[in-house]
Design a protein around this motif. Structure first.
Motif, PDB file in Angstrom:
ATOM      1  N   ASN B 355       0.745  -1.250   0.051  1.00 24.74           N
ATOM      2  CA  ASN B 355      -0.052  -0.157  -0.048  1.00 24.74           C
ATOM      3  C   ASN B 355       0.796   1.342   0.135  1.00 24.74           C
ATOM      4  O   ASN B 355       0.729   2.206  -0.743  1.00 24.74           O
ATOM      5  N   SER B 356       1.987   1.325   0.850  1.00 21.33           N
ATOM      6  CA  SER B 356       2.699   2.374   0.795  1.00 21.33           C
ATOM      7  C   SER B 356       3.437   2.675  -0.392  1.00 21.33           C
ATOM      8  O   SER B 356       3.554   3.663  -0.851  1.00 21.33           O
ATOM      9  N   ALA B 357       3.965   1.649  -0.857  1.00 24.79           N
ATOM     10  CA  ALA B 357       4.624   1.722  -2.230  1.00 24.79           C
ATOM     11  C   ALA B 357       3.665   2.359  -3.228  1.00 24.79           C
ATOM     12  O   ALA B 357       4.144   3.050  -4.211  1.00 24.79           O
ATOM     13  N   LYS B 358       2.629   1.692  -3.238  1.00 25.32           N
ATOM     14  CA  LYS B 358       1.606   2.125  -4.360  1.00 25.32           C
ATOM     15  C   LYS B 358       1.083   3.561  -4.248  1.00 25.32           C
ATOM     16  O   LYS B 358       1.019   4.299  -5.075  1.00 25.32           O
ATOM     17  N   HIS B 359       0.716   3.867  -3.066  1.00 27.42           N
ATOM     18  CA  HIS B 359       0.005   5.217  -2.946  1.00 27.42           C
ATOM     19  C   HIS B 359       0.302   6.237  -2.001  1.00 27.42           C
ATOM     20  O   HIS B 359       0.195   7.331  -2.225  1.00 27.42           O
ATOM     21  N   ALA B 360       1.742   6.176  -1.521  1.00 26.16           N
ATOM     22  CA  ALA B 360       2.301   7.112  -0.760  1.00 26.16           C
ATOM     23  C   ALA B 360       2.885   8.253  -1.820  1.00 26.16           C
ATOM     24  O   ALA B 360       3.151   9.282  -1.236  1.00 26.16           O
ATOM     25  N   GLY B 361       3.445   7.706  -3.068  1.00 25.43           N
ATOM     26  CA  GLY B 361       4.310   8.479  -3.850  1.00 25.43           C
ATOM     27  C   GLY B 361       5.362   8.763  -3.229  1.00 25.43           C
ATOM     28  O   GLY B 361       6.292   9.638  -3.820  1.00 25.43           O
ATOM     29  N   THR B 362       6.151   8.071  -2.172  1.00 22.50           N
ATOM     30  CA  THR B 362       7.527   8.322  -1.996  1.00 22.50           C
ATOM     31  C   THR B 362       8.222   6.930  -2.464  1.00 22.50           C
ATOM     32  O   THR B 362       7.778   6.052  -2.747  1.00 22.50           O
ATOM     33  N   ALA B 363       9.492   7.186  -2.371  1.00 27.99           N
ATOM     34  CA  ALA B 363      10.199   5.891  -2.836  1.00 27.99           C
ATOM     35  C   ALA B 363      10.968   5.124  -1.554  1.00 27.99           C
ATOM     36  O   ALA B 363      11.813   4.232  -1.729  1.00 27.99           O
ATOM     37  N   ARG B 364      10.205   5.449  -0.549  1.00 26.01           N
ATOM     38  CA  ARG B 364      11.062   4.643   0.767  1.00 26.01           C
ATOM     39  C   ARG B 364       9.963   4.502   1.831  1.00 26.01           C
ATOM     40  O   ARG B 364       9.110   5.402   2.153  1.00 26.01           O
ATOM     41  N   VAL B 365      10.014   3.162   2.280  1.00 29.70           N
ATOM     42  CA  VAL B 365       9.282   2.682   3.484  1.00 29.70           C
ATOM     43  C   VAL B 365      10.079   2.275   4.351  1.00 29.70           C
ATOM     44  O   VAL B 365      10.945   1.514   4.247  1.00 29.70           O
ATOM     45  N   ASP B 382       5.424   5.372   6.160  1.00 31.15           N
ATOM     46  CA  ASP B 382       6.070   6.183   5.033  1.00 31.15           C
ATOM     47  C   ASP B 382       5.800   7.667   5.195  1.00 31.15           C
ATOM     48  O   ASP B 382       4.937   8.057   6.034  1.00 31.15           O
ATOM     49  N   ARG B 383       6.474   8.388   4.474  1.00 29.59           N
ATOM     50  CA  ARG B 383       6.164   9.990   4.464  1.00 29.59           C
ATOM     51  C   ARG B 383       5.845  10.318   3.398  1.00 29.59           C
ATOM     52  O   ARG B 383       5.863  11.331   2.678  1.00 29.59           O
ATOM     53  N   GLY B 384       4.627   9.679   2.960  1.00 25.58           N
ATOM     54  CA  GLY B 384       4.193  10.031   1.583  1.00 25.58           C
ATOM     55  C   GLY B 384       2.879  10.883   1.734  1.00 25.58           C
ATOM     56  O   GLY B 384       2.748  12.019   2.927  1.00 25.58           O
ATOM     57  N   VAL B 385       1.951  10.858   0.718  1.00 24.54           N
ATOM     58  CA  VAL B 385       1.072  11.849   0.705  1.00 24.54           C
ATOM     59  C   VAL B 385       0.075  11.842   1.838  1.00 24.54           C
ATOM     60  O   VAL B 385      -0.823  12.617   2.315  1.00 24.54           O
ATOM     61  N   GLY B 386      -0.217  10.516   2.430  1.00 21.98           N
ATOM     62  CA  GLY B 386      -1.132  10.165   3.427  1.00 21.98           C
ATOM     63  C   GLY B 386      -2.609  10.320   2.956  1.00 21.98           C
ATOM     64  O   GLY B 386      -2.681  10.648   1.797  1.00 21.98           O
TER      65      GLY B 386
END
Lengths: 221, 436
Positions: B355-365, B382-386
């Motif tokens: 999920n993090s890899a697909k939706h967060a939009g960052t390259a790091r988990v 992750d530090r993605g869009v949330g």
């Protein structure tokens, strides 16, 4: 603001030194970091440190002539108090390298896959006197203390992590930045840094026996 | 009826068996772990599969045949290698043994009693033979000299086991004679030498009438025997040391082979990267996969197999890295054996990483797994869009089914914390111990 941080890069691979310099220059647009010299082995590193008096030494762990730990030992012996701060930068993230280097006196440990901006940030934090803990390093610390507390419950309290320090380490291991840790625990960033420094101190002071035991349990020795 | 062609199967067998180990013929060894005298009897017992008491009684009985047992024992002691040279323990243990950090063997009282009984029985036998045959004073000097020689030999033998080397690898004459230099070895050496001297003196006193020439001859003989006792073990086993050296060489070759294999894999990857330099995602994926493999081999030695929880998580994280082109930074604290109850946790972790890899939009988990005696906790961050967890529609099954329901179904808990712009953290916890 302020003078750029004077950095010495110690690594036995010339290509890697060039890469780090380029990365630091491009990442630190406003000359936050200034690479003053380079060194390829232990003797050269000790000599350059005495010559150029850098603020931070980016130190490779595996070096010809005894490794990064040997550099720190000799520099600390030659200039007690006035020594620069050391930030280990290594391709190895093996527990014995990480813990051994931190115990040798490094203020932080980052791996070579780190990005330029992150490295600049780490250098600045080390220069300011803080410790730089990567999630992996925090994991090793937790592992080390968790293992030793069960085995040697009789050891002096100084060597243990307080509940608060454990909490901080766990959050760092979960990938939180210092700022986020502070927010999560309702403390100031400065307090987080204080906790980090005391963890580091405990790691350096904790009895050699515990670490040996811990390492040999995992067949690292 | 066709007789099998003898040549073909033999050649075939030859070809297939060649890479295997050479045919194992069991070789008798002396038992170096609990020797009473030289470890011959216990070594033989192990080799023949008989109780050690039988072997010892056998030697004793053979001794009654004009000392055959003793001679046999001495000969076997001389020619049987110790078993110590064939065993190889873990590097850490060997290092600890070399530096004297491991506890020594306790003496077994039962064996001591047995030895004492056998000794007394032996003396009784000799005395009985003497009373029957009426041969006088010669037996006791010979007996004493025999014990002395045995003590000396045992000392030389033990010294040999220290390989007569000091820590820098040079032959140390002091160590050659005194072994590890413990009080016991000095006492043994002194006692052995003393007994030989006493035996000589006793012989001289009782055999005073005999000519001087004969005494000189005897003294020479004893001198030669003493020399043989000290140098003997070394000379005899020099040859078998060559075998150990050969084994070491094979190990070195094996290591070189491994390094070569690794080099090949790295070079292959680099070649692939060169050819696909224009495709950054492929290059990044190849480099990441290669880095992971090399790092695991070089620094951790921990295989990404599913035998433990940490291993299973590593395996899953590696697959997510490859399939979704993100960096999964996995940190584990503690570990436990992988079992059925942990499978939902690993699967939920995988789902959270995907999920993090697909939706967060960052390259790091960032993934942190901590194993305590009460359970296993996993944090995937992750530090993605949330996103706003409250706004997720009922029709979206990923999080609810694959993570939260799966965990609660199996007795665990799952929590999703997220806010737009602040990234996402999934907290999974699975207790152990009591049946869920």
């Amino acid at each position: 603001m302020g003078d750029p941080v004077k950095v010495l890069v110690v690594d036995d691979h010339a290509m890697f030194r060039v890469g780090v310099k380029a990365e630091l220059q491009s990442a630190a647009a406003g000359a936050v970091v200034d690479v003053v010299a380079e060194a390829a082995d232990v003797d050269e590193a000790v000599a350059r440190i005495a010559e150029t008096a850098p603020d931070v030494v980016l130190l490779d762990v595996h070096l010809p002539g005894g490794g990064g730990v040997e550099v720190m030992r000799r520099v600390h012996a030659a200039m007690p108090g006035g020594a620069p701060r050391f930030l280990a930068l290594s391709v190895s993230d093996a527990a014995e390298d990480v813990i051994g280097t931190i115990r040798g006196g490094a203020r932080g440990y980052v791996t070579k896959t780190i990005t330029g901006p992150e490295l600049v940030d780490a250098i600045r934090r080390v220069a300011d006197g803080d410790a730089v803990f990567s999630p992996r390093l925090a994991g090793f610390v937790l592992d080390a203390f968790a293992g030793s507390i069960q085995v040697a419950a009789v050891d002096e309290d100084l060597d243990r992590l307080t509940e608060r320090e454990r909490e901080v380490m766990r959050l760092i291991a979960r990938g939180y930045a210092y700022k986020e840790v502070a927010k999560e625990l309702f403390i100031s960033t400065k307090t987080v840094e204080t906790h980090m420094s005391s963890v580091l101190r405990k790691l350096q002071l904790s009895s050699r026996h515990e670490l040996t035991k811990w390492a040999s349990d995992r067949r690292l020795l | 009826m066709n007789a099998p062609d003898p040549a073909a199967p033999t050649a075939h067998a030859h070809a297939t068996e060649q890479p295997l180990a050479a045919p194992q013929w069991r070789r008798a060894t002396r038992n170096s772990t609990d020797p009473l005298v030289g470890g011959v009897a216990s070594g033989l017992a192990e080799h023949l599969g008989l109780p050690v008491l039988w072997i010892r009684l056998g030697f004793l009985a053979a001794t009654a045949l004009s000392g055959l047992g003793t001679v046999l024992y001495a000969a076997l002691w001389l020619f049987l290698p110790t078993d110590a040279r064939f065993e190889e323990s873990a590097p850490g243990l060997e290092s600890a043994t070399r530096t004297g950090k491991r506890p020594g063997l306790g003496h077994r009282l039962g064996d001591m009693g047995q030895a004492l009984a056998l000794g007394v029985l032996g003396i009784g036998l000799v005395l009985m033979v003497e009373t029957v045959l009426g041969r006088g004073a010669i037996v006791f000097p010979v007996l004493i000299a025999g014990v002395g020689v045995a003590l000396l030999w045992r000392q030389a033998d033990e010294a040999q086991r220290e390989r007569w080397l000091d820590s820098s690898g040079r032959v140390d004459p002091f160590r050659a004679i005194f072994g590890a230099g413990t009080t016991a070895s000095y006492v043994r050496l002194a006692a052995g030498a003393g007994l030989v001297v006493v035996a000589t003196a006793l012989f001289a006193v009782t055999g005073g009438r005999v000519e001087v020439a004969r005494d000189v001859w005897l003294a020479t003989l004893l001198g030669i025997a003493g020399l043989a006792v000290v140098v003997g073990p070394w000379v005899v086993r020099l040859a078998s040391d060559l075998g150990a050296e050969r084994a070491e060489r094979i190990r070195t070759q094996e290591r070189a082979d491994m390094a070569a294999h690794l080099h090949d894999s790295v070079l292959q990857t680099l070649a692939l990267i060169q050819r696909n330099a224009s495709d950054p995602t492929l290059v990044a994926r190849l480099a990441r996969g290669q880095e992971r493999e090399l790092r695991a081999w070089l620094y951790t030695g921990e295989a990404a197999d599913a035998a433990t929880v940490a291993g299973a998580l590593r395996e899953v994280a590696g697959r997510v890295e490859d399939e979704h082109a993100v960096v999964v930074d996995l940190v584990t604290v503690g570990d436990r054996a992988m079992d059925e109850s942990m499978r939902p946790l690993v699967q939920a972790t995988r789902e959270a990483m995907v999920n993090s890899a697909k939706h967060a939009g960052t390259a790091r988990v960032d993934v942190f797994a901590e194993t305590t005696e009460h359970g296993v906790e996993v944090f995937v961050r992750d530090r993605g869009v949330g996103f706003d967890p409250g706004s997720v529609g009922e029709d979206r099954h990923g999080v609810r089914h694959s993570i939260i329901n799966r965990m609660t179904r199996h007795g665990g808990t799952a929590q999703v914390r997220s806010a737009p712009g602040e990234g996402t953290e999934v907290r999974l916890s699975m207790p152990v111990g009591e049946e869920a």
